[in-house]
Scaffold this motif. Structure first.
Motif, mmCIF file in Angstrom:
data_model
loop_
_atom_site.group_PDB
_atom_site.id
_atom_site.type_symbol
_atom_site.label_atom_id
_atom_site.label_comp_id
_atom_site.label_asym_id
_atom_site.label_seq_id
_atom_site.Cartn_x
_atom_site.Cartn_y
_atom_site.Cartn_z
ATOM 1 N N GLU A 44 0.832 -1.197 0.000
ATOM 2 C CA GLU A 44 0.000 0.000 0.000
ATOM 3 C C GLU A 44 0.871 1.253 0.000
ATOM 4 N N ASN A 45 1.923 1.208 -0.811
ATOM 5 C CA ASN A 45 2.887 2.301 -0.866
ATOM 6 C C ASN A 45 3.103 2.694 -2.327
ATOM 7 N N ASP A 46 2.259 3.593 -2.829
ATOM 8 C CA ASP A 46 2.367 4.018 -4.217
ATOM 9 C C ASP A 46 3.603 4.859 -4.490
ATOM 10 N N ALA A 47 4.288 5.282 -3.422
ATOM 11 C CA ALA A 47 5.493 6.088 -3.595
ATOM 12 C C ALA A 47 6.739 5.228 -3.818
ATOM 13 N N LEU A 48 6.611 3.923 -3.668
ATOM 14 C CA LEU A 48 7.754 3.028 -3.874
ATOM 15 C C LEU A 48 8.314 3.196 -5.269
ATOM 16 N N LYS A 49 9.622 3.339 -5.361
ATOM 17 C CA LYS A 49 10.275 3.526 -6.655
ATOM 18 C C LYS A 49 11.016 2.257 -7.067
ATOM 19 N N ILE A 50 11.227 2.136 -8.366
ATOM 20 C CA ILE A 50 11.806 0.911 -8.911
ATOM 21 C C ILE A 50 13.212 0.654 -8.375
ATOM 22 N N LEU A 51 14.025 1.697 -8.221
ATOM 23 C CA LEU A 51 15.383 1.489 -7.735
ATOM 24 C C LEU A 51 15.403 1.148 -6.246
ATOM 25 N N GLU A 52 14.404 1.584 -5.501
ATOM 26 C CA GLU A 52 14.287 1.176 -4.099
ATOM 27 C C GLU A 52 14.009 -0.325 -4.016
ATOM 28 N N LEU A 53 13.136 -0.795 -4.887
ATOM 29 C CA LEU A 53 12.847 -2.229 -4.933
ATOM 30 C C LEU A 53 14.089 -3.002 -5.342
#
Length: 204
Positions: free
Chosen positions: A118-127
């Motif tokens: 439930e975190n739409d702010a998650l970015k691809i490089l963080e993942l």
């Protein structure tokens, strides 16, 4: 029947595997595997559906077809088996070499994790960074793709928001690498030491 299709391919197209005709044949075989799993899913035979996916991913002809991993991950996520969905994405990223297909998997992986946490702010490089220790061999998403994907929330094709958010961790406003890992992967021990050989059964 699927084994026969593989034999026919090997007899007629194996020597020209880089041709468009051979690529179409491999995609068609992958589609048959997906349809086979879809039949088991429609009959609510979850374990048998998992077995179909696992058998498909043992087939060298289709191991680099992204639709197989997308279908497998979606099946797991729709049944709230987010750990298994992650493993399916990781296996695909480890197996696939074509960059456009790698980016396609990352796009869907990110969509699933945004829904699950439930975190739409998650970015691809963080993942990507969160996975480095448990899966250090993952290919990095391409730079143009990173710029595009971080602009807006991505929706995984074919999956409803309600299906993907059931059983979510409820983590929002994640900050810092450690908290990111714990929110995305509460069962981090599952991923550490996990091999691409198998994905946990998604049976009820």
């Amino acid at each position: 029947v699927l084994m026969e299709w593989g034999d026919i391919y090997n007899e007629n197209l194996a020597k020209k595997e880089s041709s468009e005709e051979a690529a179409q044949a491999r995609n068609a075989i992958a589609s048959l595997w997906i349809a086979f799993s879809g039949l088991e899913i429609s009959l609510r035979q979850w374990k048998r559906a998992v077995n179909v996916y696992e058998e498909a991913l043992k087939e060298p002809l289709v191991v680099e077809i992204p639709s197989l991993y997308l279908s497998y991950a979606r099946f797991c996520a729709d049944r709230n088996k987010f750990g298994n969905a992650r493993k399916a994405y990781i296996r695909g990223l480890q197996a696939i070499k074509k960059q456009s297909d790698v980016d396609l998997l990352w796009r869907n992986f990110l969509a699933t994790e945004r829904k699950a946490s439930e975190n739409d702010a998650l970015k691809i490089l963080e993942l990507f960074d969160a996975l480095k220790e448990s899966a250090p061999d993952l290919p990095k998403p391409s730079e143009p793709f990173v710029e595009d994907i971080d602009v807006a929330t991505v929706n995984s094709p074919g999956s409803s928001s309600s299906n993907l958010t059931k059983g979510a961790t409820g983590a929002t406003g994640v900050s810092g690498k450690d908290s990111l890992i714990s929110s995305l992967f509460p069962g981090q021990a599952q991923l550490e030491g996990a091999t691409p050989a198998t994905t946990e059964a998604a049976a009820a």
